[in-house]
Design a protein around this motif. Structure first.
Motif, mmCIF file in Angstrom:
data_model
loop_
_atom_site.group_PDB
_atom_site.id
_atom_site.type_symbol
_atom_site.label_atom_id
_atom_site.label_comp_id
_atom_site.label_asym_id
_atom_site.label_seq_id
_atom_site.Cartn_x
_atom_site.Cartn_y
_atom_site.Cartn_z
ATOM 1 N N THR A 139 -6.317 -3.346 -5.409
ATOM 2 C CA THR A 139 -5.051 -2.752 -4.985
ATOM 3 C C THR A 139 -5.213 -1.243 -5.050
ATOM 4 N N GLY A 140 -4.141 -0.516 -4.727
ATOM 5 C CA GLY A 140 -4.262 0.938 -4.800
ATOM 6 C C GLY A 140 -3.186 1.685 -4.050
ATOM 7 N N PHE A 141 -3.531 2.905 -3.658
ATOM 8 C CA PHE A 141 -2.557 3.841 -3.095
ATOM 9 C C PHE A 141 -3.109 4.489 -1.828
ATOM 10 N N ILE A 142 -2.310 4.419 -0.768
ATOM 11 C CA ILE A 142 -2.659 5.048 0.507
ATOM 12 C C ILE A 142 -2.257 6.514 0.446
ATOM 13 N N ASN A 143 -3.108 7.391 0.991
ATOM 14 C CA ASN A 143 -2.753 8.811 1.012
ATOM 15 C C ASN A 143 -2.144 9.246 2.344
ATOM 16 N N TYR A 144 -2.760 8.879 3.458
ATOM 17 C CA TYR A 144 -2.252 9.292 4.771
ATOM 18 C C TYR A 144 -2.155 8.084 5.693
ATOM 19 N N GLU A 145 -1.141 8.099 6.536
ATOM 20 C CA GLU A 145 -1.019 7.086 7.569
ATOM 21 C C GLU A 145 -1.393 7.711 8.912
ATOM 22 N N GLY A 146 -2.024 6.929 9.783
ATOM 23 C CA GLY A 146 -2.575 7.425 11.038
ATOM 24 C C GLY A 146 -1.629 8.250 11.891
ATOM 25 N N THR A 267 -1.883 15.283 -5.691
ATOM 26 C CA THR A 267 -2.013 15.082 -7.134
ATOM 27 C C THR A 267 -1.264 13.835 -7.587
ATOM 28 N N GLN A 268 -0.170 13.552 -6.904
ATOM 29 C CA GLN A 268 0.639 12.387 -7.255
ATOM 30 C C GLN A 268 -0.159 11.089 -7.124
ATOM 31 N N PHE A 269 -1.086 11.033 -6.157
ATOM 32 C CA PHE A 269 -1.844 9.806 -5.947
ATOM 33 C C PHE A 269 -2.790 9.510 -7.102
ATOM 34 N N TYR A 270 -3.121 10.518 -7.857
ATOM 35 C CA TYR A 270 -4.006 10.319 -8.996
ATOM 36 C C TYR A 270 -3.205 9.923 -10.233
ATOM 37 N N SER A 271 -2.107 10.610 -10.486
ATOM 38 C CA SER A 271 -1.305 10.269 -11.663
ATOM 39 C C SER A 271 -0.594 8.929 -11.496
ATOM 40 N N ASP A 272 -0.246 8.563 -10.253
ATOM 41 C CA ASP A 272 0.506 7.329 -10.027
ATOM 42 C C ASP A 272 -0.305 6.065 -10.256
ATOM 43 N N ILE A 273 -1.641 6.184 -10.274
ATOM 44 C CA ILE A 273 -2.429 4.968 -10.484
ATOM 45 C C ILE A 273 -2.401 4.503 -11.937
ATOM 46 N N ALA A 274 -1.988 5.391 -12.851
ATOM 47 C CA ALA A 274 -1.981 5.036 -14.274
ATOM 48 C C ALA A 274 -1.118 3.811 -14.568
ATOM 49 N N PRO A 275 0.112 3.697 -14.027
ATOM 50 C CA PRO A 275 0.900 2.490 -14.307
ATOM 51 C C PRO A 275 0.237 1.202 -13.821
ATOM 52 N N LEU A 289 -0.550 -6.869 -7.162
ATOM 53 C CA LEU A 289 0.144 -5.585 -7.144
ATOM 54 C C LEU A 289 0.073 -4.998 -5.733
ATOM 55 N N PRO A 290 1.203 -4.795 -5.068
ATOM 56 C CA PRO A 290 1.169 -4.314 -3.675
ATOM 57 C C PRO A 290 0.578 -2.920 -3.546
ATOM 58 N N VAL A 291 -0.122 -2.686 -2.450
ATOM 59 C CA VAL A 291 -0.638 -1.356 -2.152
ATOM 60 C C VAL A 291 0.544 -0.440 -1.845
ATOM 61 N N GLN A 292 0.529 0.745 -2.452
ATOM 62 C CA GLN A 292 1.634 1.688 -2.297
ATOM 63 C C GLN A 292 1.340 2.692 -1.179
ATOM 64 N N VAL A 293 2.402 3.085 -0.469
ATOM 65 C CA VAL A 293 2.275 4.066 0.618
ATOM 66 C C VAL A 293 3.036 5.335 0.238
ATOM 67 N N PRO A 294 2.707 6.476 0.863
ATOM 68 C CA PRO A 294 3.393 7.731 0.518
ATOM 69 C C PRO A 294 4.888 7.658 0.830
ATOM 70 N N ILE A 295 5.680 8.239 -0.039
ATOM 71 C CA ILE A 295 7.132 8.278 0.189
ATOM 72 C C ILE A 295 7.632 9.706 0.346
ATOM 73 N N LYS A 296 6.763 10.683 0.161
ATOM 74 C CA LYS A 296 7.157 12.088 0.274
ATOM 75 C C LYS A 296 6.073 12.854 1.016
ATOM 76 N N VAL A 297 6.509 13.711 1.940
ATOM 77 C CA VAL A 297 5.578 14.539 2.701
ATOM 78 C C VAL A 297 6.087 15.981 2.659
ATOM 79 N N ASP A 298 5.195 16.919 2.389
ATOM 80 C CA ASP A 298 5.571 18.327 2.262
ATOM 81 C C ASP A 298 5.041 19.149 3.436
ATOM 82 N N LEU A 299 5.871 20.062 3.903
ATOM 83 C CA LEU A 299 5.483 21.029 4.930
ATOM 84 C C LEU A 299 5.385 22.397 4.267
#
Length: 326
Positions: A139-146, A267-275, A289-299
């Motif tokens: 399982t894990g965390f996606i950083n970017y979607e196409g 940075t969030q993708f690294y700290s979020d894997i701890a749980p 455990l479902p794979v998580q996708v980004p919920i916040k994007v910054d400009l």
């Protein structure tokens, strides 16, 4: 109850408690394979965020946890060598932090649960069966979607309306789906914006400067930097070359000196894997455990870089920015 029998029960109860404490405090072994070089300060900060987040959940190195880190960056040969070393020992959890590291790890004979991060297309790359039910003890965390590649190009055109040719820079050896993951959305956006799309594949550091120099030779050209581990390692070189050749460039993550960036806070993708690591160490299955996708994007917009390029940033764009660097 006789005193002797009572004392026997008390001793047995104390033994069970002690055994339980020993069980909970036994050292768990985690291997983290970083997509940075060991002297990269951002990589060190992101590694530290994993450790700190684990500490907040009660996992302390030397008491109930031991962590082994390796730093192969984006070099496929070194990645393979590091994974080969990991196969020699048992692990409770293994954490790969990029698409190429995850790919090599899943081809190895490591049986430990895997929690990846900084991976873009785990379904398309065959890492998991689906996002809700990943399977395979992974399982894990996606950083970017196409589709973000289309947004990167739209922002490039918005900040510099002169752009009528745009190149997508990526390393086909390590990029998700060898670059197609981003290219499809990039090409579609280019057509809708009346921009000629071009691929700019790079495999070595020398390729970076050569590719950007060629782009600068064509008037009205701009550059979109895709996200892959090679780009992450050599981000400073890309920014410096774009500045040297005065190429309007958009980026997927915040880099010092970058004109405009649009993407989730990495940075969030690294700290979020701890749980997730915590849950697995306590008995959960990675496959559940479902794979998580980004919920916040910054400009983020850098006004100093815009000024150096002679660009007048539209007020409408500035009003949407999460951060403006003056």
């Amino acid at each position: 109850m006789e005193r002797r029998a009572f004392l026997g029960l008390l001793v047995a109860h104390s033994f069970l408690i002690s055994a339980g404490d020993a069980q909970s405090e036994r050292l768990r072994r985690i291997a983290i394979v970083m997509n940075y070089l060991v002297d990269d300060p951002i990589g060190q900060a992101r590694f530290a965020s994993i450790i700190q987040s684990l500490q907040a959940l009660g996992w302390t190195e030397g008491r109930n946890l031991t962590v082994q880190a390796s730093w192969p960056g984006a070099d496929l040969g070194i990645i393979q060598k590091e994974i080969n070393e990991l196969t020699k020992g048992p692990w409770d959890v293994v954490v790969p932090t990029s698409t190429p590291i995850t790919r090599v790890l899943l081809k190895s004979n490591i049986k430990a649960p895997i929690v990846f991060t900084n991976v873009s297309d785990p379904v398309g790359d065959g890492f998991v069966q689906s996002l809700p039910r990943p399977g395979r003890n992974v399982t894990g965390f996606i950083n970017y979607e196409g589709p973000l590649a289309g947004k990167w190009l739209q922002l490039l055109k918005e900040i510099d309306p002169r752009v009528n040719n745009a190149s997508l820079l990526f390393n086909p050896d390590v990029a998700p789906r060898h670059g197609d993951y981003y290219w499809n959305a990039f090409e579609s956006a280019a057509k809708s914006l009346g921009i000629i799309p071009t691929a700019a594949p790079v495999r070595t550091v020398d390729d970076i400067d050569e590719a950007i120099r060629k782009i600068s030779d064509t008037p009205g050209s701009g550059l979109v930097v895709a996200s892959d581990s090679f780009v992450g390692v050599h981000r400073a070189k890309i920014v410096a070359s774009a500045a040297q050749h005065r190429v309007t460039t958009s980026y997927p993550f915040i880099i010092e000196g970058a004109l405009i960036s649009y993407g989730p806070p990495l940075t969030q993708f690294y700290s979020d894997i701890a749980p997730y690591i915590d849950k697995i160490l306590k008995g959960a299955k990675a496959s559940d455990l479902p794979v998580q996708v980004p919920i916040k994007v910054d400009l983020v917009i850098n006004m100093r870089t815009a000024k150096e390029l002679g660009l007048q940033v539209p007020a409408t764009l500035l009003s949407r920015a999460d951060e403006v660097i003056e």
